[in-house]
Design an enzyme around this catalytic site. Structure first.
Site, mmCIF file in Angstrom:
data_model
loop_
_atom_site.group_PDB
_atom_site.id
_atom_site.type_symbol
_atom_site.label_atom_id
_atom_site.label_comp_id
_atom_site.label_asym_id
_atom_site.label_seq_id
_atom_site.Cartn_x
_atom_site.Cartn_y
_atom_site.Cartn_z
ATOM 1 N N PRO A 101 33.305 42.235 46.996
ATOM 2 C CA PRO A 101 33.336 43.695 47.032
ATOM 3 C C PRO A 101 32.322 44.307 47.995
ATOM 4 O O PRO A 101 31.130 44.072 47.882
ATOM 5 C CB PRO A 101 33.025 44.095 45.589
ATOM 6 C CG PRO A 101 32.389 42.912 44.971
ATOM 7 C CD PRO A 101 32.760 41.719 45.748
ATOM 8 N N GLU A 102 32.806 45.038 48.965
ATOM 9 C CA GLU A 102 31.948 45.878 49.798
ATOM 10 C C GLU A 102 32.219 47.319 49.349
ATOM 11 O O GLU A 102 32.849 47.538 48.327
ATOM 12 C CB GLU A 102 32.253 45.656 51.285
ATOM 13 C CG GLU A 102 31.926 44.223 51.711
ATOM 14 C CD GLU A 102 32.073 43.956 53.202
ATOM 15 O OE1 GLU A 102 31.881 44.882 53.991
ATOM 16 O OE2 GLU A 102 32.384 42.814 53.563
ATOM 17 N N ARG B 241 29.336 33.515 40.165
ATOM 18 C CA ARG B 241 28.173 33.109 40.963
ATOM 19 C C ARG B 241 26.866 33.774 40.547
ATOM 20 O O ARG B 241 25.806 33.428 41.056
ATOM 21 C CB ARG B 241 28.431 33.385 42.443
ATOM 22 C CG ARG B 241 29.442 32.423 43.008
ATOM 23 C CD ARG B 241 29.629 32.621 44.471
ATOM 24 N NE ARG B 241 31.015 32.384 44.824
ATOM 25 C CZ ARG B 241 31.535 32.581 46.013
ATOM 26 N NH1 ARG B 241 30.778 33.047 46.973
ATOM 27 N NH2 ARG B 241 32.790 32.330 46.237
ATOM 28 N N HIS C 277 32.407 32.663 32.367
ATOM 29 C CA HIS C 277 31.524 33.442 33.255
ATOM 30 C C HIS C 277 31.476 34.929 32.907
ATOM 31 O O HIS C 277 31.049 35.740 33.718
ATOM 32 C CB HIS C 277 31.897 33.270 34.730
ATOM 33 C CG HIS C 277 31.904 31.848 35.195
ATOM 34 N ND1 HIS C 277 30.789 31.049 35.137
ATOM 35 C CD2 HIS C 277 32.891 31.079 35.701
ATOM 36 C CE1 HIS C 277 31.094 29.847 35.602
ATOM 37 N NE2 HIS C 277 32.362 29.844 35.944
#
Length: 274
Positions: free
Chosen positions: A2-3, A112, A93
């Site tokens: 995501p930007e 991550r 996660h």
DNA sequence: AAACGCGCCTGCGGGC
DNA sequence: TGCCCGCAGGCGCGTT
């Protein structure tokens, strides 16, 4: 990953679904994200508060509460913020679950763990330390020719690194930096201070254009997301250079080159970008 | 003071 | 087949 456009799409998708609902409880499954989570903050300022709205600063999503506290979320590389029915399986996660008064759950999942979830106590969001040294919003009028002229005229760094520097302008990651430079026909490796006024103007305009176009595309999947309450799958903007090594340039047909700049993959057309 | 490089973290794909 | 390595990425911080 995501930007700014993806984060903005998520914000727009979640805001109507979250606003005016109360957070009944918060389940913290993982404390060690990018920053250590402080459970006490959630007990003190988040539990039993209502959500008044969602805003965005750079790539951060800010969930505002009716006690004037806020939850500040960064999705990092692989973060997802999605609504689920309570009965749905908790995916691997998943780190934080907000239990809402509409019987839905807002879940933060991030394989991550580059992302973060932090609490800004009441009335403190304006001075939130994480935001203190952030640059201007690229879609605001503060991101303009004059500003970028000032930021580039003495800089000996590559223009791409200036564009990706969050202290100067927020939300532009590797993908949109590559794309913006392609549309402004500037070689990513060019030393910032070597850019002409005309090129700076073109770069500012291209960056805004690319980001707006991507947000518009994100809007397309917004409907799916809201109806299904599933994970947002981005109908990605067609990329001109990013990830297109050796493929023909959409403008001239010559192969796109790949190089490394500041440790990041950098894609450009040597024929179109000078 | 500006600029550079590293560490964080996991999934995945390529090579052997 | 299965293992290992490198890459992907933003951000803060330490070093030059």
């Amino acid at each position: 990953m995501p930007e700014l456009p993806e984060v903005e799409t998520i914000r727009r998708g979640l805001e109507p679904a979250l606003s005016s609902h109360r957070i009944l409880s918060v389940r913290i499954l993982t404390k060690k994200l990018r920053w250590e989570i402080i459970p006490r903050d959630f007990e003190d300022y988040v539990v039993n508060k209502s959500i008044t709205g969602l805003s965005r600063r750079g790539k951060y999503i800010v969930m505002h509460l009716d006690n004037r506290a806020a939850v500040v979320i960064h999705l990092g590389m692989s973060g997802r913020l999605c609504l689920f029915e309570q009965t749905e399986d908790v995916e691997k996660h998943t780190h934080i679950i907000f239990n809402l008064s509409n019987r839905m759950e807002l879940r933060f999942r991030d394989p991550r763990r580059f992302g973060s979830v932090e609490v800004a106590p009441p009335y403190s969001i304006a001075s939130f330390p994480r935001f203190a040294h952030l640059g201007v919003e690229p879609l605001s009028s503060n991101f303009n020719f004059q500003y970028m002229k000032k930021k580039t005229e003495n800089s000996t760094r590559a223009i791409k690194l200036v564009l990706m520097n969050a202290k100067i302008v927020v939300g532009i990651g590797n993908i949109y930096a590559n794309e913006s430079l392609f549309y402004s026909r500037i070689d990513p490796c060019r030393i910032a201070r070597s850019l002409s006024e005309k090129e700076i103007k073109k770069l500012v305009k291209s960056a805004k254009m690319v980001l707006n176009a991507a947000i518009k595309k994100g809007g397309t999947t917004l409907n799916d997301f809201r109806n299904a309450y599933g994970e947002p799958g981005f109908f990605q903007l067609e990329l001109a250079v990013y990830g297109r090594a050796d493929l023909p340039c959409s403008e001239c047909g010559n192969p796109i080159h790949k190089t490394v700049l500041g440790g990041r993959s950098t894609f450009f057309c040597p024929n179109c970008q000078k």
